[in-house]
Design a protein around this motif. Structure first.
Motif, PDB file in Angstrom:
ATOM      1  N   GLU A 122      98.464  -8.928  24.504  1.00  6.67           N
ATOM      2  CA  GLU A 122      98.347  -7.678  23.761  1.00  6.67           C
ATOM      3  C   GLU A 122      96.877  -7.299  23.571  1.00  6.67           C
ATOM      4  OE1 GLU A 122     100.485  -5.579  20.000  1.00  6.67           O
ATOM      5  OE2 GLU A 122      99.727  -7.606  19.626  1.00  6.67           O
ATOM      6  N   LEU A 123      96.036  -8.291  23.341  1.00  7.20           N
ATOM      7  CA  LEU A 123      94.610  -8.015  23.188  1.00  7.20           C
ATOM      8  C   LEU A 123      94.002  -7.514  24.497  1.00  7.20           C
ATOM      9  CD1 LEU A 123      93.702 -11.075  20.952  1.00  7.20           C
ATOM     10  CD2 LEU A 123      93.856  -8.678  20.234  1.00  7.20           C
ATOM     11  N   ILE A 124      94.437  -8.066  25.632  1.00  8.78           N
ATOM     12  CA  ILE A 124      93.975  -7.568  26.930  1.00  8.78           C
ATOM     13  C   ILE A 124      94.487  -6.150  27.155  1.00  8.78           C
ATOM     14  CG2 ILE A 124      94.178  -7.871  29.437  1.00  8.78           C
ATOM     15  CD1 ILE A 124      94.035 -10.917  28.891  1.00  8.78           C
ATOM     16  N   ALA A 125      95.743  -5.889  26.791  1.00  6.11           N
ATOM     17  CA  ALA A 125      96.295  -4.534  26.921  1.00  6.11           C
ATOM     18  C   ALA A 125      95.484  -3.551  26.077  1.00  6.11           C
ATOM     19  CB  ALA A 125      97.768  -4.517  26.514  1.00  6.11           C
ATOM     20  N   ALA A 126      95.113  -3.940  24.874  1.00  7.74           N
ATOM     21  CA  ALA A 126      94.303  -3.073  24.014  1.00  7.74           C
ATOM     22  C   ALA A 126      92.934  -2.820  24.640  1.00  7.74           C
ATOM     23  CB  ALA A 126      94.156  -3.696  22.629  1.00  7.74           C
ATOM     24  N   ASP A 171      96.467  10.160  26.432  1.00 11.03           N
ATOM     25  CA  ASP A 171      97.286   9.104  25.838  1.00 11.03           C
ATOM     26  C   ASP A 171      97.423   8.009  26.886  1.00 11.03           C
ATOM     27  OD1 ASP A 171      97.906  10.225  23.277  1.00 11.03           O
ATOM     28  OD2 ASP A 171      99.259  11.614  24.299  1.00 11.03           O
ATOM     29  N   VAL A 172      96.866   6.843  26.597  1.00 11.82           N
ATOM     30  CA  VAL A 172      96.856   5.736  27.549  1.00 11.82           C
ATOM     31  C   VAL A 172      97.652   4.572  26.981  1.00 11.82           C
ATOM     32  CG1 VAL A 172      95.415   4.122  28.845  1.00 11.82           C
ATOM     33  CG2 VAL A 172      94.561   6.429  28.359  1.00 11.82           C
ATOM     34  N   ASP A 173      98.622   4.113  27.751  1.00 11.23           N
ATOM     35  CA  ASP A 173      99.398   2.916  27.412  1.00 11.23           C
ATOM     36  C   ASP A 173      99.152   1.886  28.498  1.00 11.23           C
ATOM     37  OD1 ASP A 173     100.731   3.926  25.103  1.00 11.23           O
ATOM     38  OD2 ASP A 173     102.156   4.960  26.390  1.00 11.23           O
ATOM     39  N   VAL A 174      99.088   0.630  28.096  1.00  9.82           N
ATOM     40  CA  VAL A 174      98.970  -0.462  29.063  1.00  9.82           C
ATOM     41  C   VAL A 174      99.981  -1.529  28.695  1.00  9.82           C
ATOM     42  CG1 VAL A 174      97.499  -2.293  29.978  1.00  9.82           C
ATOM     43  CG2 VAL A 174      96.535  -0.037  29.555  1.00  9.82           C
ATOM     44  N   ARG A 175     100.703  -1.982  29.704  1.00  7.66           N
ATOM     45  CA  ARG A 175     101.641  -3.097  29.541  1.00  7.66           C
ATOM     46  C   ARG A 175     101.120  -4.236  30.411  1.00  7.66           C
ATOM     47  NH1 ARG A 175     107.906  -4.158  31.047  1.00  7.66           N
ATOM     48  NH2 ARG A 175     107.073  -4.270  33.144  1.00  7.66           N
TER      49      ARG A 175
END
Length: 149
Positions: free
Chosen positions: A54-58, A83-87
């Protein structure tokens, strides 16, 4: 000469399997301590703790948003909103685990662009993002870019 240094710290107590810890953003003092534990790392239902993925995704979503905003501004088409989302995907790898994917999704409100131009500039930004460049070669990076109409 480095442009900047940033620091985070984690305090851990106990064994990997039974222990737990907390992570704090030291440089910015923006947050923490955030609880972490190995047993909750893969628990999709637990919303009480963060984990390295999650920290890498952030980090990836933040870095990419900055890079894309910069690319768009240099193109004289600054964004109204991105709006950027990362999984980030953690998979079994042999006897251990590996981060195998970082899936970027961006939806942007950018006057003056069509979808093809938006997608091309989005891809340019992914190549310019320092976090993408750290991950590249170690994890698959995908990008889905959608211009809001």
């Amino acid at each position: 000469m480095p442009v900047a240094f940033r620091k985070a710290s984690t305090e851990w107590q106990g064994t990997a399997a039974e222990g737990s810890g907390s992570t704090t953003f030291v440089s910015s003092q923006a947050g923490g301590p955030f609880p972490v534990s190995l047993t909750k790392r893969t628990d999709q239902e637990d919303k009480t703790q963060t984990n390295p993925e999650e920290l890498i995704a952030a980090a990836h979503s933040t870095c990419y948003a900055m890079a894309f905003s910069n690319v768009l501004s240099q193109n004289d088409t600054p964004p109204t909103k991105l709006d950027v989302d990362v999984r980030v995907v953690l998979d079994k790898a042999g006897e251990g685990f590996a981060i195998t994917k970082s899936e970027l999704t961006v939806v942007g409100d950018v006057p003056g662009l069509d979808q093809d131009q938006f997608a091309k500039l989005a891809a340019d930004a992914e190549q310019a993002c320092p976090v993408s460049n750290v991950l590249r070669g170690n994890a698959e990076i995908s990008l889905k870019a959608t211009l809001k109409s």
